[in-house]
Design a protein around this motif. Structure first.
Motif, PDB file in Angstrom:
ATOM      1  N   GLN A 217      36.278   7.511   7.134  1.00  0.00           N
ATOM      2  CA  GLN A 217      36.517   7.832   5.729  1.00  0.00           C
ATOM      3  C   GLN A 217      37.848   8.583   5.614  1.00  0.00           C
ATOM      4  O   GLN A 217      37.987   9.678   6.158  1.00  0.00           O
ATOM      5  CB  GLN A 217      35.383   8.695   5.164  1.00  0.00           C
TER       6      GLN A 217
ATOM      7  N   PRO B  86      32.482   3.195   9.091  1.00  0.00           N
ATOM      8  CA  PRO B  86      33.938   3.255   8.895  1.00  0.00           C
ATOM      9  C   PRO B  86      34.447   4.693   8.875  1.00  0.00           C
ATOM     10  O   PRO B  86      33.718   5.616   8.528  1.00  0.00           O
ATOM     11  CB  PRO B  86      34.143   2.579   7.541  1.00  0.00           C
TER      12      PRO B  86
ATOM     13  N   SER C 147      37.368   0.083  11.477  1.00  0.00           N
ATOM     14  CA  SER C 147      36.887   0.009  10.106  1.00  0.00           C
ATOM     15  C   SER C 147      37.262   1.296   9.366  1.00  0.00           C
ATOM     16  O   SER C 147      36.860   2.389   9.763  1.00  0.00           O
ATOM     17  CB  SER C 147      35.370  -0.188  10.106  1.00  0.00           C
TER      18      SER C 147
ATOM     19  N   ARG D 180      47.691   1.333   2.139  1.00  0.00           N
ATOM     20  CA  ARG D 180      46.593   0.356   2.125  1.00  0.00           C
ATOM     21  C   ARG D 180      46.950  -0.861   2.998  1.00  0.00           C
ATOM     22  O   ARG D 180      46.149  -1.323   3.806  1.00  0.00           O
ATOM     23  CB  ARG D 180      46.327  -0.073   0.677  1.00  0.00           C
TER      24      ARG D 180
ATOM     25  N   ASN E 169      39.944   6.137   0.446  1.00  0.00           N
ATOM     26  CA  ASN E 169      39.664   6.718  -0.868  1.00  0.00           C
ATOM     27  C   ASN E 169      40.962   7.345  -1.348  1.00  0.00           C
ATOM     28  O   ASN E 169      41.607   8.066  -0.596  1.00  0.00           O
ATOM     29  CB  ASN E 169      38.588   7.801  -0.745  1.00  0.00           C
TER      30      ASN E 169
ATOM     31  N   ASN F  94      37.687   3.171   5.473  1.00  0.00           N
ATOM     32  CA  ASN F  94      37.439   3.184   4.035  1.00  0.00           C
ATOM     33  C   ASN F  94      38.444   4.142   3.412  1.00  0.00           C
ATOM     34  O   ASN F  94      38.369   5.347   3.622  1.00  0.00           O
ATOM     35  CB  ASN F  94      35.999   3.625   3.757  1.00  0.00           C
TER      36      ASN F  94
END
Length: 141
Positions: free
Chosen positions: A4, A2, A28, A19, A32, A30
């Motif tokens: 990042q 994914p 994909s 989000r 944070n 991710n």
């Protein structure tokens, strides 16, 4: 693997909108999230609770943050040999020319003013995603 993404944003509503926009991704991702500039630098430096933090492929950075503002974070990222190649997208409410100039002078990779409209915000985040994750070749860690 994914992509990042490190989102540095203190507004919970904007975090949630980001989000939501990324959830529909064909790529994909991710996401944070940290809420201030001090946390952002701790995340990047893998300090304290961020010891196992992933190296971000891209940073989405608000300018108006508590503790350490986004301008300081941007300056630190772009002057540190470990982080300076990470693309930083300034995503902020400020449309002030001085903020835009300063961000580019500090080597921001792009500057985007956040729209207030939900649908426009989602479109902007999806445009960032399409450009930075699908078109651009990101630097290796």
């Amino acid at each position: 693997m994914p992509i990042q993404v490190l989102l540095v944003e203190d507004n919970p509503g904007d975090v949630e909108l980001t989000r939501i926009a990324l959830e529909d991704s064909k790529i994909s991702v991710n996401l944070n999230v940290v809420e201030d500039g001090v946390e952002a630098m701790a995340f990047l430096r893998k300090q304290d609770k961020y010891a196992d933090a992933p190296h971000p492929d891209i940073v989405l950075l608000d300018l108006n943050l508590p503790k350490k503002d986004g301008r300081e974070v941007l300056a630190e990222i772009k002057t540190d040999d470990n982080f300076k190649r990470i693309p930083v997208v300034v995503l902020t409410t400020s449309q002030a020319e001085e903020d835009i100039l300063r961000a580019y002078n500090l080597a921001a990779n792009c500057y985007i003013a956040k729209p207030v409209d939900f649908d426009q915000f989602v479109r902007i985040v999806q445009s960032i995603e399409n450009f930075w994750f699908a078109i651009v070749k990101l630097p290796p860690e």
